[in-house]
Scaffold this motif. Structure first.
Motif, mmCIF file in Angstrom:
data_model
loop_
_atom_site.group_PDB
_atom_site.id
_atom_site.type_symbol
_atom_site.label_atom_id
_atom_site.label_comp_id
_atom_site.label_asym_id
_atom_site.label_seq_id
_atom_site.Cartn_x
_atom_site.Cartn_y
_atom_site.Cartn_z
ATOM 1 N N ARG A 110 0.777 -1.450 -0.030
ATOM 2 C CA ARG A 110 0.155 0.043 -0.108
ATOM 3 C C ARG A 110 0.756 1.275 0.094
ATOM 4 O O ARG A 110 0.583 2.162 0.729
ATOM 5 N N GLU B 91 -0.905 4.616 -0.703
ATOM 6 C CA GLU B 91 -1.929 5.121 0.485
ATOM 7 C C GLU B 91 -0.634 5.952 1.419
ATOM 8 O O GLU B 91 -1.085 6.933 1.923
ATOM 9 N N TYR C 225 -5.565 7.868 8.083
ATOM 10 C CA TYR C 225 -5.735 6.379 7.804
ATOM 11 C C TYR C 225 -7.320 6.033 7.809
ATOM 12 O O TYR C 225 -7.728 5.279 6.971
ATOM 13 N N ALA D 220 -9.489 4.623 4.692
ATOM 14 C CA ALA D 220 -10.142 3.196 5.012
ATOM 15 C C ALA D 220 -11.768 3.375 4.683
ATOM 16 O O ALA D 220 -12.333 2.656 4.036
ATOM 17 N N GLY E 142 -7.062 1.327 2.225
ATOM 18 C CA GLY E 142 -7.076 0.682 3.677
ATOM 19 C C GLY E 142 -6.973 -1.063 3.445
ATOM 20 O O GLY E 142 -6.678 -1.535 2.347
ATOM 21 N N GLY F 262 -0.434 -1.521 5.864
ATOM 22 C CA GLY F 262 -1.095 -0.188 6.109
ATOM 23 C C GLY F 262 -0.516 0.595 7.094
ATOM 24 O O GLY F 262 -0.385 1.852 6.831
ATOM 25 N N THR F 263 -0.502 0.155 8.112
ATOM 26 C CA THR F 263 0.121 1.106 9.358
ATOM 27 C C THR F 263 1.534 0.742 9.974
ATOM 28 O O THR F 263 1.958 1.323 10.871
#
Ligand code: NIG
Ligand code: FE
Length: 407
Positions: free
Chosen positions: A85, A88, A98, A102, A107, A323-324
């Motif tokens: 990602r 993103e 975030y 999403a 997300g 993603g994070t």
């Protein structure tokens, strides 16, 4: 057990960070270890090594004063997924949050698509490369969650890939995270989806794919009532639970998880005093994830001092996910746990060994003492505080897992 597996080996001239006993670091300056088969038979100061052990060993290794720690445990990852990602990441750098990404269908849902489309072999190939990076820094036990499949077939595919990664030379614990996000085919029917997640649970369990159950309890995830429903199912099937809790807001998921005797609650930036109290009372481990904090440019710190004051054990993990937290270095997490969260280097090391083991419900590892698994790392450093100090240096010399040297 074969004769070979029960071979005794002796390791001398080790500076041991056993993390057992009352000394800081469980320190033993001139230490020795005796392994028998997969386990540690004896650990302590070389001067106290019983003569009987000295005579009965098949092999002796002189470590020349290197530091030895328990094998590292990454107790929270989402390592198996398709795609990535990076786009993103760019959007977030331009100001999108975030949650906005999403809610706009990106997300977790974008990883869902890539994971569903990937064949099992393809998923294994990309995941094995990621797992290898963690292993190369001394990880001997690795937790991996499902949650990017969200159909029974795709969740099973992810969990089978997770299990297969054990072939790289690591113990894998796999966690069913069906309640990670709402898949598009259940749009507007979150309660129905939770019902389905509960129905799939025993099916996956029967295939031997589930060690624990997790839920993403959050405004953009699932509610307290839905989390409770998943936990009730887990209880019926005798599966331990964990929770992604209070990451972006304080929903009170931690207190609920503690009602169910959760092994751990993870993230916890927004954890309240009541949540800390519940954790302390139930003996739940706080898993802090500095990679996600850093990568999301979060500014709300988890309440580390209050957790400490309450005696809640603190673990540290990579939370590797697309993603994070695209983080593939547990050593970097030691550094960030200290610089960002103000843990001491010793607390950080306990967080990826002793307390990480507990977050997985494993009492046979995480410390160097007789009876534990012979999982340990030999490091080219003079003191264990160096593990949290370097950024981008990997001082690992050797990994022993289950009494066997890993190449
Ligand atoms: O631990 N919070 C939910 N799960 C992951 C993020 C997953 C993703 O964005 O793909 C986490 O941060
Ligand atoms: Fe996570």
């Amino acid at each position: 057990m074969t004769r070979q597996a029960m071979t005794r080996q002796l390791w001398t001239h080790a500076r041991l960070a056993t993390l057992a006993g009352d000394q800081p670091w469980g320190w033993v300056e001139d230490g020795a270890l005796v392994t028998e088969g997969e386990h540690l038979l004896w650990v302590g100061p070389a001067a106290e090594l019983p003569a009987a052990y000295q005579q009965s060993v098949a092999q002796t290794y002189d470590l020349g004063g290197a530091v030895v720690t328990p094998g590292l445990i990454d107790c929270h990852t989402h390592l198996v997924y398709g795609g990535h990602r990076a786009h993103e990441f760019e959007l977030r750098l331009q100001g999108a949050s975030y949650e906005e990404i999403a809610r706009a269908g990106g997300g977790i849902r974008s990883s869902l698509k890539a994971t569903r489309e990937a064949s099992e072999d393809e998923l294994y190939r990309v995941s094995a490369r990621r797992a290898q990076a963690l292993l190369d820094e001394g990880v001997t036990t690795l937790e991996i969650k499902s949650g990017y499949g969200l159909t029974p077939e795709a969740e099973a595919k992810m969990l089978r890939v997770a299990r297969r990664l054990a072939g790289l030379g690591v113990d894998v614990r796999s966690t069913y995270l069906g309640a990670h996000a709402l898949p598009p085919e259940f749009e507007g029917r979150a309660d129905d989806y939770i019902g389905a997640v509960c129905e799939w649970m025993p099916v996956l369990q029967r295939e031997g794919l589930v060690d624990a159950v997790d839920v993403f309890c959050e405004g953009i995830g699932f509610s307290l009532a839905q989390t409770r429903q998943v936990f009730e199912a887990a209880r019926r099937f005798g599966l331990p639970v964990k929770l992604h809790a209070e990451q972006l807001s304080d929903l009170g998921g931690t207190a609920l998880a503690c009602e169910f005797g959760a092994l751990s609650c993870d993230h916890l930036e927004y954890l309240s005093a009541a949540g800390i109290d519940a954790m302390a009372r139930s003996g739940c481990v706080a898993v802090l994830l500095p990679g996600a904090y850093y990568f999301l440019r979060e500014t709300k710190l988890p309440p580390v001092q209050a957790l400490r004051d309450a005696g809640v054990p603190i673990a540290i993990a990579t939370d590797h996910n697309p993603g994070t937290s695209p983080v593939l270095s547990l050593l970097l997490m030691l550094n960030m746990a200290c610089t960002l969260f103000r843990l001491t280097p010793e607390e950080a090391l306990r967080g990826v060994t002793q307390h990480a083991a507990r977050a997985l419900g494993l009492s046979d590892r995480g410390q160097l003492r007789a009876g534990q698994r012979a999982d340990f790392c030999v490091w080219d450093i003079a003191h264990p505080n160096e593990l949290a100090y370097y950024v981008g240096r990997n001082p690992l010399r050797q990994v022993v897992r289950g009494g066997l040297m890993r190449n």
